[in-house]
Design an enzyme around this catalytic site. Structure first.
Site, short mmCIF file in Angstrom:
data_model
loop_
_atom_site.label_atom_id
_atom_site.label_comp_id
_atom_site.label_asym_id
_atom_site.label_seq_id
_atom_site.Cartn_x
_atom_site.Cartn_y
_atom_site.Cartn_z
N HIS A 1 -5.09 3.80 11.49
CA HIS A 1 -4.24 4.00 10.23
C HIS A 1 -5.03 4.65 9.17
O HIS A 1 -4.69 5.63 8.47
CB HIS A 1 -3.62 2.54 9.56
CG HIS A 1 -3.09 2.73 8.16
ND1 HIS A 1 -1.84 3.53 8.06
CD2 HIS A 1 -3.33 2.42 7.04
CE1 HIS A 1 -1.46 3.45 7.04
NE2 HIS A 1 -2.38 2.48 6.27
N ASN B 1 1.57 5.13 -1.71
CA ASN B 1 2.09 5.85 -0.44
C ASN B 1 1.09 7.26 -0.64
O ASN B 1 1.58 7.77 0.52
CB ASN B 1 3.32 6.09 -0.26
CG ASN B 1 3.96 4.69 -0.23
OD1 ASN B 1 3.67 3.71 0.51
ND2 ASN B 1 5.36 4.80 -0.69
N ARG C 1 13.71 -21.06 6.97
CA ARG C 1 14.19 -20.08 5.72
C ARG C 1 12.97 -19.93 4.77
O ARG C 1 13.27 -19.56 3.58
CB ARG C 1 15.24 -20.63 4.84
CG ARG C 1 16.35 -20.81 5.94
CD ARG C 1 17.94 -20.80 5.53
NE ARG C 1 18.91 -20.74 6.36
CZ ARG C 1 19.49 -22.12 7.03
NH1 ARG C 1 18.75 -23.14 6.64
NH2 ARG C 1 20.22 -21.90 7.80
N GLU D 1 9.06 -1.89 -4.81
CA GLU D 1 8.95 -0.45 -4.32
C GLU D 1 10.09 0.01 -4.96
O GLU D 1 10.85 0.97 -4.19
CB GLU D 1 8.79 -0.24 -3.02
CG GLU D 1 7.95 1.18 -2.82
CD GLU D 1 7.52 1.37 -1.44
OE1 GLU D 1 6.92 0.46 -1.00
OE2 GLU D 1 7.46 2.44 -1.05
N HIS E 1 0.31 8.71 2.79
CA HIS E 1 0.65 7.86 3.83
C HIS E 1 1.84 8.71 4.62
O HIS E 1 2.17 8.55 5.70
CB HIS E 1 1.14 6.54 3.31
CG HIS E 1 -0.07 5.66 3.20
ND1 HIS E 1 -0.85 5.85 2.30
CD2 HIS E 1 -0.33 4.62 3.90
CE1 HIS E 1 -1.73 4.81 2.42
NE2 HIS E 1 -1.35 4.02 3.26
N LYS F 1 4.26 -7.53 1.48
CA LYS F 1 4.88 -6.94 2.51
C LYS F 1 4.69 -7.72 3.82
O LYS F 1 3.15 -8.12 4.18
CB LYS F 1 4.70 -5.33 2.42
CG LYS F 1 5.23 -4.78 1.62
CD LYS F 1 5.25 -3.24 1.83
CE LYS F 1 5.73 -2.66 0.70
NZ LYS F 1 5.64 -0.88 1.05
N GLU G 1 -8.41 3.66 2.11
CA GLU G 1 -7.41 3.27 1.17
C GLU G 1 -8.36 3.05 -0.06
O GLU G 1 -7.84 3.36 -1.28
CB GLU G 1 -7.09 2.01 1.63
CG GLU G 1 -6.35 1.51 2.82
CD GLU G 1 -4.86 2.13 2.66
OE1 GLU G 1 -4.35 2.57 1.70
OE2 GLU G 1 -4.40 2.45 3.92
N ARG H 1 5.23 1.67 -7.18
CA ARG H 1 4.46 1.30 -6.11
C ARG H 1 4.54 2.65 -5.19
O ARG H 1 3.87 2.61 -4.13
CB ARG H 1 5.49 0.12 -5.55
CG ARG H 1 4.61 -0.51 -4.46
CD ARG H 1 5.15 -2.01 -4.18
NE ARG H 1 4.46 -2.44 -2.96
CZ ARG H 1 4.31 -3.80 -2.57
NH1 ARG H 1 5.15 -4.63 -3.26
NH2 ARG H 1 3.66 -4.15 -1.54
N LYS I 1 -4.34 -2.75 -7.26
CA LYS I 1 -2.94 -3.02 -6.25
C LYS I 1 -2.09 -3.98 -6.95
O LYS I 1 -1.02 -3.94 -7.16
CB LYS I 1 -3.22 -3.37 -4.95
CG LYS I 1 -1.98 -3.69 -4.11
CD LYS I 1 -1.93 -3.31 -2.74
CE LYS I 1 -0.56 -3.15 -2.27
NZ LYS I 1 -0.60 -3.19 -0.81
N HIS J 1 1.15 8.92 8.41
CA HIS J 1 1.98 8.07 9.31
C HIS J 1 2.37 9.18 10.39
O HIS J 1 2.40 8.75 11.75
CB HIS J 1 3.22 7.48 8.61
CG HIS J 1 2.87 6.18 7.88
ND1 HIS J 1 3.53 5.76 6.92
CD2 HIS J 1 1.87 5.10 8.08
CE1 HIS J 1 3.01 4.69 6.33
NE2 HIS J 1 2.20 4.37 7.42
ZN ZN Z 1 -2.15 2.13 4.07
#
Ligand code: ZN
Ligand code: ADP
Length: 370
Positions: free
Chosen positions: A273, A254, A130, A246, A257, A152, A194, A250, A236, A261
Site C-alpha cells: 500500500h 485520498n 450490535r 467523508e 490513493h 474506518k 503516508e 476528508r 488526521k 490503489h
Molecule cells: Zn493509505
C-alpha cells in the site's frame, strides 16, 4: 511554529467527535505505562485482546498484563498475520470466541497490531452484540499515522479489498513508538509514504522537516518518530473531526490513493500500500503539472523526498497505463462515472478536481513508467 517534544514525554491528542470523542496517547514506553488511561474503560470488564501471529508473540503478554493491572479480565485471540486473513471468516471466528469467553455488551475489544488487525478488530467490535467498545494499539507506522485514526473498520471480500465495514470509533488509541524497533524497515517505509502525504496535503513545515531529517527517518530515530507520529495524528484528527464520514474535507486524505490503489491492484498486490501511495502521489503530481495546477519544481521536490526514503516513484517496466486507468475507474470513492482526483497546488495545499480527460490521466501515468 512546530512544538519541541521532550524526550519520553507523553503526548495526548484529542479527536473531537462530539459524544464519540476520544484521545490518542503516544510516547515512548507507553505500552508498559498506560494503566491510568486504561482504567476508566477496562476496569471490571472483559477484554478480548486481538493480535496477529507476528505481533502476539512479541507484545501480547505485556499488553494483557497491563490490561489485568488496569482491572480487566483479559482474553487473547491470535489470528494468522497477513492481509489474506482480513476476512469475514476471521471476524466470525473472533465473534465466536468472544461468545465463548462470555463477552457482553459492557465488554471490549482491544486491537494490538497493524492496519489489518485494527480493521478487523474494529469491525468485530462494531457488530458484536450490535457494537461494543474498542481500543486501538497500533504497532505499525502506517496504522499509527493513518488507519488507527478516523474510525474506518472493515474486511476484504474475495471480490475486492475493504468492501465491507463500518465507521466505529475507538474509545482510546495507545501508540508506543518503541514498537517500531521490531517492525521490518520495509513496513516503516510504507508508513512514511503516508507521512509525506500529510506534508503535501496540509503541512508545508512538516514536509520541510522531513526533507531536513531523512537520515533520522531512515535510521529510525525513535525520538524523531515520536514527534512525527504525534504531528500526523493531529493532522488526521483535525481532518476527521471536520468530516467524520467523508463528505468533503476528508477526501484530501485520498491524495495519491486513487492512482495508488490501481497500481496495487494491477500488481496483484505485490506492490504494498505505501509503495502504491508513493507511486500514486508521483502520478497525481505529474497530472497536476500537466494540467497546469502545479509547478514542475514542486513535483520534483516531492519526488526527491520520496526517493531519499527509498520509496518508488515509478511503475516497474511492464506497467500498463491503460490498465491503471481501468483500475482507477473501479475505485469505490468514485462518484458515478466521474473521477475526482486530489491535486497538489503547492506543498501543503491540495484541491479535489474533476473533469479530467481519460487521455490526460493515462498520459500522466505513462510519464511515471520506467
Ligand atoms: Zn493509505
Ligand atoms: P499495515 O499496518 O501495514 O496495514 P499489517 O497489519 O499487515 O499492516 O502489518 C504488516 C506486517 O507487520 C504484518 O506481517 C504484521 O504481523 C507485522 N507487524 C506489525 N507490527 C509489528 C511490529 N511492531 N513488529 C513486528 N512485526 C509487526
Amino acid at each position: 511554529m512546530h512544538m519541541e517534544y521532550e524526550l519520553n514525554k507523553i503526548i495526548k491528542i484529542p479527536v473531537g467527535l462530539g459524544e464519540r470523542s476520544y484521545h490518542i496517547i503516544t510516547g515512548q514506553g507507553i505500552l508498559g505505562n498506560a494503566i491510568e488511561y486504561l482504567v476508566p474503560f477496562v476496569s471490571g470488564r472483559k477484554c478480548l485482546l486481538l493480535t496477529d501471529s507476528n505481533v502476539g508473540p512479541i507484545y501480547a503478554k505485556k499488553v494483557s498484563e497491563m490490561l489485568r493491572e488496569a482491572g480487566a479480565e483479559a482474553f487473547i485471540f491470535t489470528f494468522p498475520a497477513g492481509e489474506e486473513h482480513k476476512t469475514l471468516e476471521t471476524v466470525g471466528g473472533i465473534c465466536s470466541y468472544a461468545v465463548k469467553c462470555g463477552l457482553d455488551r459492557s465488554s471490549l475489544i482491544v486491537a494490538l497490531g497493524g492496519g489489518v488487525c485494527g480493521d478487523i478488530a474494529g469491525f468485530a467490535a462494531a457488530i458484536y452484540m450490535r457494537g461494543i467498545n474498542f481500543i486501538q494499539i497500533p504497532t505499525t507506522l502506517l496504522a499509527a499515522v493513518d488507519s488507527s485514526v478516523g474510525g474506518k473498520t472493515g474486511a476484504d471480500l474475495p471480490e475486492g479489498k475493504n468492501l465491507i465495514g463500518a465507521f466505529w470509533q475507538p474509545k482510546l488509541v495507545l501508540m508506543d513508538p518503541e514498537v517500531l524497533t521490531t517492525l521490518p524497515f520495509k513496513e516503516i517505509r510504507c508508513g512514511l509514504a503516508e507521512v509525506v502525504k500529510y506534508g503535501v496535503i496540509m503541512d508545508a513545515p512538516l514536509f520541510a522537516k522531513l526533507e531536513q531529517n531523512t537520515d533520522k527517518l531512515n535510521g529510525v530515530d525513535l525520538h524523531f518518530y515520536t514527534e512525527i507520529i504525534a504531528e500526523c495524528c493531529k493532522l488526521k484528527a483535525q481532518v476527521v473531526a471536520a468530516d467524520e464520514r467523508e463528505g468533503g474535507l476528508r477526501a484530501i486524505l485520498n491524495y495519491g490513493h486513487t492512482f495508488g490503489h490501481a497500481v496495487e491492484l494491477a500488481s496483484n498486490f505485490t506492490i504494498a500500500h505505501g509503495e502504491g501511495v508513493s507511486i500514486g502521489m508521483s502520478m497525481a503530481a505529474e497530472l497536476a503539472v500537466q494540467a497546469g495546477f502545479l509547478d514542475r519544481a514542486v513535483a520534483v521536490r516531492q519526488r526527491k523526498l520520496l526517493e531519499k526514503l527509498a520509496l518508488p516513484c515509478k511503475l516497474a517496466p511492464g506497467g500498463d497505463p491503460e490498465k491503471i486507468y481501468a483500475g482507477m475507474l473501479k475505485d469505490k470513492k468514485k462518484v458515478g462515472s466521474r473521477l475526482n482526483l486530489v491535486m497538489p497546488l503547492e506543498i501543503g495545499k491540495v484541491e479535489v478536481k474533476s473533469g479530467f480527460e481519460p487521455a490526460a490521466i493515462i498520459n500522466a501515468v505513462r510519464c511515471c513508467c520506467e
